[in-house]
Structure formats: structure tokens, C-alpha cells
Design a protein around this motif. Structure first.
Motif, PDB file in Angstrom:
ATOM      1  N   GLU A 307      -7.536  -5.193 -15.436  1.00 50.56           N
ATOM      2  CA  GLU A 307      -8.787  -4.662 -14.911  1.00 50.56           C
ATOM      3  C   GLU A 307      -8.653  -4.138 -13.485  1.00 50.56           C
ATOM      4  OE1 GLU A 307     -11.346  -4.329 -16.959  1.00 50.56           O
ATOM      5  OE2 GLU A 307      -9.991  -5.206 -18.448  1.00 50.56           O
ATOM      6  N   ALA A 308      -7.474  -4.207 -12.920  1.00 54.82           N
ATOM      7  CA  ALA A 308      -7.301  -3.740 -11.542  1.00 54.82           C
ATOM      8  C   ALA A 308      -7.647  -2.257 -11.447  1.00 54.82           C
ATOM      9  CB  ALA A 308      -5.870  -3.974 -11.079  1.00 54.82           C
ATOM     10  N   PRO A 309      -8.510  -1.875 -10.515  1.00 53.02           N
ATOM     11  CA  PRO A 309      -8.904  -0.462 -10.378  1.00 53.02           C
ATOM     12  C   PRO A 309      -7.824   0.352  -9.673  1.00 53.02           C
ATOM     13  CG  PRO A 309     -10.090  -1.813  -8.796  1.00 53.02           C
ATOM     14  CD  PRO A 309      -9.250  -2.756  -9.612  1.00 53.02           C
ATOM     15  N   ILE A 310      -6.826   0.760 -10.429  1.00 52.03           N
ATOM     16  CA  ILE A 310      -5.724   1.566  -9.905  1.00 52.03           C
ATOM     17  C   ILE A 310      -5.836   2.978 -10.474  1.00 52.03           C
ATOM     18  CG2 ILE A 310      -3.234   1.832  -9.713  1.00 52.03           C
ATOM     19  CD1 ILE A 310      -4.325  -0.610  -8.251  1.00 52.03           C
ATOM     20  N   VAL A 311      -5.830   3.971  -9.603  1.00 54.57           N
ATOM     21  CA  VAL A 311      -5.824   5.379 -10.011  1.00 54.57           C
ATOM     22  C   VAL A 311      -4.379   5.863  -9.963  1.00 54.57           C
ATOM     23  CG1 VAL A 311      -6.616   7.696  -9.420  1.00 54.57           C
ATOM     24  CG2 VAL A 311      -8.159   5.732  -9.129  1.00 54.57           C
ATOM     25  N   TYR A 312      -3.898   6.421 -11.063  1.00 52.53           N
ATOM     26  CA  TYR A 312      -2.509   6.893 -11.156  1.00 52.53           C
ATOM     27  C   TYR A 312      -2.474   8.400 -10.892  1.00 52.53           C
ATOM     28  CZ  TYR A 312      -1.471   2.324 -13.099  1.00 52.53           C
ATOM     29  OH  TYR A 312      -1.332   0.963 -13.266  1.00 52.53           O
ATOM     30  N   VAL A 313      -1.625   8.804  -9.956  1.00 50.06           N
ATOM     31  CA  VAL A 313      -1.603  10.183  -9.472  1.00 50.06           C
ATOM     32  C   VAL A 313      -0.200  10.751  -9.603  1.00 50.06           C
ATOM     33  CG1 VAL A 313      -2.055  11.674  -7.479  1.00 50.06           C
ATOM     34  CG2 VAL A 313      -3.422   9.591  -7.815  1.00 50.06           C
ATOM     35  N   HIS A 314      -0.106  11.980 -10.069  1.00 55.94           N
ATOM     36  CA  HIS A 314       1.166  12.686 -10.134  1.00 55.94           C
ATOM     37  C   HIS A 314       1.458  13.273  -8.755  1.00 55.94           C
ATOM     38  CE1 HIS A 314       3.688  16.258 -11.834  1.00 55.94           C
ATOM     39  NE2 HIS A 314       4.458  15.282 -11.388  1.00 55.94           N
ATOM     40  N   ALA A 315       2.421  12.685  -8.051  1.00 47.50           N
ATOM     41  CA  ALA A 315       2.733  13.145  -6.695  1.00 47.50           C
ATOM     42  C   ALA A 315       4.160  12.769  -6.351  1.00 47.50           C
ATOM     43  CB  ALA A 315       1.765  12.515  -5.686  1.00 47.50           C
ATOM     44  N   ASP A 316       4.711  13.449  -5.350  1.00 46.30           N
ATOM     45  CA  ASP A 316       6.055  13.155  -4.870  1.00 46.30           C
ATOM     46  C   ASP A 316       5.988  12.153  -3.726  1.00 46.30           C
ATOM     47  OD1 ASP A 316       7.267  14.894  -6.650  1.00 46.30           O
ATOM     48  OD2 ASP A 316       7.117  16.599  -5.285  1.00 46.30           O
ATOM     49  N   VAL A 317       6.897  11.180  -3.771  1.00 42.88           N
ATOM     50  CA  VAL A 317       6.974  10.153  -2.734  1.00 42.88           C
ATOM     51  C   VAL A 317       7.836  10.689  -1.599  1.00 42.88           C
ATOM     52  CG1 VAL A 317       7.455   7.690  -2.351  1.00 42.88           C
ATOM     53  CG2 VAL A 317       6.739   8.478  -4.607  1.00 42.88           C
ATOM     54  N   CYS A 318       7.756  10.054  -0.435  1.00 39.55           N
ATOM     55  CA  CYS A 318       8.356  10.622   0.778  1.00 39.55           C
ATOM     56  C   CYS A 318       9.880  10.672   0.764  1.00 39.55           C
ATOM     57  CB  CYS A 318       7.865   9.864   2.005  1.00 39.55           C
ATOM     58  SG  CYS A 318       8.305   8.114   2.016  1.00 39.55           S
ATOM     59  N   ARG A 319      10.526   9.893  -0.100  1.00 37.64           N
ATOM     60  CA  ARG A 319      11.982  10.010  -0.274  1.00 37.64           C
ATOM     61  C   ARG A 319      12.258  10.500  -1.687  1.00 37.64           C
ATOM     62  NH1 ARG A 319      14.585   4.336   2.026  1.00 37.64           N
ATOM     63  NH2 ARG A 319      13.450   4.269   4.027  1.00 37.64           N
TER      64      ARG A 319
END
Length: 335
Positions: A307-319
Motif C-alpha cells: 500500500e505504500a504510495p510510490i509513483v514509478y517514473v521512467h527517468a535517467d539516474v545521475c550516474r
């Protein structure tokens, strides 16, 4: 103060006088937002598992807010908090022989941000969300994230904000297209920056990671009347200052959870309330490759709960070798 709203709830909250600002992830902004009205950060990226877009994240004050616009920063504030957004096109910030357009844009954005905080009387920067195009790409012989770090660091130095006690929690992610977009939360009261005993402080990274270190703390603990807030910066599979579990999204996510547990222990040690728990977090998980979503989500559900409200996003991480990153927040309410 922080709520995740559906599109219909967002529309219904638009005229709430306590609404300070909104962050939206999606290729297109919802109707009626993003052009006028309250501060609105449009993160031009797809939400994974939701058909490309989904709920908004909204920040509320305790009292009716007032709106302002200065130095390219759109903001709303109440008696305690200020939420602001600044969006700059790199092409409008021409570089010179010593600086790239992105470096100039990041320095200009942060200098504008600091001017607004000084003029409006909210000197304490708590949390910053940074998004830029092609974060791992290379121009002028230098990775773009490193260019961003040079500009950000220079603005902090010019404002005399490089002491550990003045460095906010933050994240910086790469999106495909779009301008430099920065949202921030500041206050009249200071926060308590926190570091992770499993990691070297980012602002003390060695020169291997660029001419200037990233300017953020691993987390920040902040207090308002009747509330205590924990802001967890973008957290990845890093131990010390090294990336671990190359190529394995599930293992990288488990390492993130270990880092989160260490940060929550640090926050609980200095908190005036109960211990912070993994299952009390809400936040965004940034996934570099959409095909890794199932592996990442399974690990986070196992650790934080279904139930954790986590939004999953397609993005590049800094490394370029990091496949996933998680940022989060939690709140204690006091009677």
C-alpha cells in the motif's frame, strides 16, 4: 502538507487557499494547469504502470497562501512555508568560453531561487527537485550532470551556503526533452540535514565525479507547528561513493532499501517523535529501463508494503550505471 491527488481531486483542490504548488509527471499537463495559476512543476516523463500519467503530488500549507512571481520563480507561501518552481530553457542561458548553457542555466536558476528566499523571508531551503534533459549525455567534453553540478555549486558558493548545515535534501533526474525544471520547498525555520553512515556525503565526493561535487544532503528533518517532516533525497545503490550491483535492478533496489534503513535510523535518532519506518514512506521511484519495473516494484513492495504510495517514473539516474533511484518523505503529526 503533502498529498497525492487524482486528476479529479487536483481539479477540486485548485481553489484551495492552502494549496502551495503541484508536481505532475506525464508527457502532457492536465487541463488548466501548467500555464497560469499556482506554481506547477511539469516533469516531462512517463509514469510507469499507469498508461503514461497518473496522480499529482500537491503541497499544502497550514494557512491561506499568497502567490508571487519574481526572478523567473513562481511561488506561493504561507506563514511558514514557500513552494516555488523555476523553469529555464538552456538556449536562453548562453554559455561562454568558461561555461556551458546548462551550467549557466543551473547557476542562474539557483541564484534566482536564493534571491526569492532572501526577499520573501524564507531563508531555509529544505528540499529541491531538479530535472534536466539528457543527464548522462556529454557536451563540451563533460557529462551534463557534472555541468549542472558546477552551476549549482557556484550558486551555493556565491550565496555562502556551502556549510553542511545549509545544504538541503535534493534529487536530480534526467528526462527526455524539456527545459531545466526546479521545484523547491523553503521555510522560515531551519531543517536538520542528515547524512547516511553507509555513504560518503555527496558534497565531499572525490574529483572522480566531476569538477564540483553534488550539493545536497542525504536527507533533512524539518519541523512545523504540530508536524515533523522527513525528506529523503534521491537514494541509489551507492555504498561509500561507489556504485554497487552493476546491471542488476533487483539488487540495486535492495541496496537502496538498506540505505533507506540507515537514513531512517539517523532520522529516528534526532526526531522528537516515534521512530521512522519504511512502511510510512511515500515517494517516487525512478526507473531507467521500463522493463525493470516489475523487479524494482517487487523489491519495494516487499520492503515498504503493497500500500505504500510510490509513483514509478521512467527517468535517467545521475550516474549511467545506476538503474533505479528512490526519493521519499514521511510525516509525524503531534497533538
Amino acid at each position: 502538507m503533502h498529498r497525492i491527488l487524482s486528476v479529479s481531486e487536483l481539479a477540486g483542490s485548485r481553489d484551495d487557499p492552502a494549496l502551495l504548488g503541484v508536481s505532475w509527471v506525464g508527457r502532457d499537463a492536465p487541463a488548466g494547469f501548467g500555464t497560469t495559476g499556482l506554481p506547477f512543476q511539469h516533469i516531462v516523463a512517463a509514469q510507469l504502470g499507469r498508461g503514461g500519467a497518473g496522480p499529482a503530488e500537491a503541497w499544502f500549507g497550514a494557512l491561506a497562501g499568497r502567490e508571487g512571481f519574481a526572478h523567473d520563480v513562481h511561488f506561493r507561501c504561507d506563514a511558514h512555508l514557500l513552494f516555488g518552481v523555476i523553469t529555464l530553457a538552456e538556449g536562453d542561458c548562453a554559455g561562454d568560453a568558461g561555461a556551458t548553457p546548462l551550467q549557466r542555466a543551473s547557476q542562474q536558476a539557483y541564484e534566482s531561487l536564493f534571491r526569492v528566499l532572501a526577499e520573501e523571508g524564507y531563508p531555509h531551503l529544505w528540499r529541491v527537485w531538479n530535472y534536466l534533459d539528457d543527464i548522462n549525455g556529454t557536451t563540451a567534453g563533460l557529462e551534463r550532470y557534472r555541468q549542472f553540478n558546477i552551476g549549482r555549486h557556484q550558486a551555493f558558493a556565491n550565496a555562502d551556503r556551502l556549510q553542511g548545515c545549509t545544504i538541503p535534501a535534493a534529487s536530480a533526474l534526467g528526462v527526455a526533452g524539456g527545459p531545466l525544471s526546479i521545484a523547491f520547498l523553503a521555510a522560515r525555520a531551519p531543517c536538520i540535514p542528515l547524512e547516511n553512515p553507509r555513504q560518503l556525503s555527496a558534497y565531499r565526493y572525490p574529483a572522480d565525479y566531476g569538477p564540483r561535487s553534488p550539493t545536497f544532503s542525504r536527507a533533512a528533518l524539518a519541523r512545523l507547528p504540530g508536524q515533523e517532516w522527513l525528506f529523503v533525497s534521491g537514494t541509489a545503490s551507492i555504498v561509500g561513493h561507489l556504485t554497487v550491483h552493476h546491471g542488476d535492478p533487483a539488487a540495486q533496489t535492495r541496496e537502496i532499501v538498506a540505505n533507506l534503513e540507515a537514513l531512517l535510523a539517523e532520522a529516528s535518532r534526532v526526531s522528537t517523535g516515534p521512530a521512522y519506518r519504511l512502511d510510512a514512506l511515500s515517494g517516487r521511484a525512478y526507473v531507467r529501463h521500463p522493463e525493470h519495473l516489475a523487479a524494482v516494484q517487487a523489491e519495494l513492495v516487499r520492503a515498504l508494503g503493497a500500500e505504500a504510495p510510490i509513483v514509478y517514473v521512467h527517468a535517467d539516474v545521475c550516474r549511467a550505471d545506476l538503474l533505479v533511484e528512490l526519493e521519499a518523505q514521511a510525516c509525524h503529526l503531534f497533538v
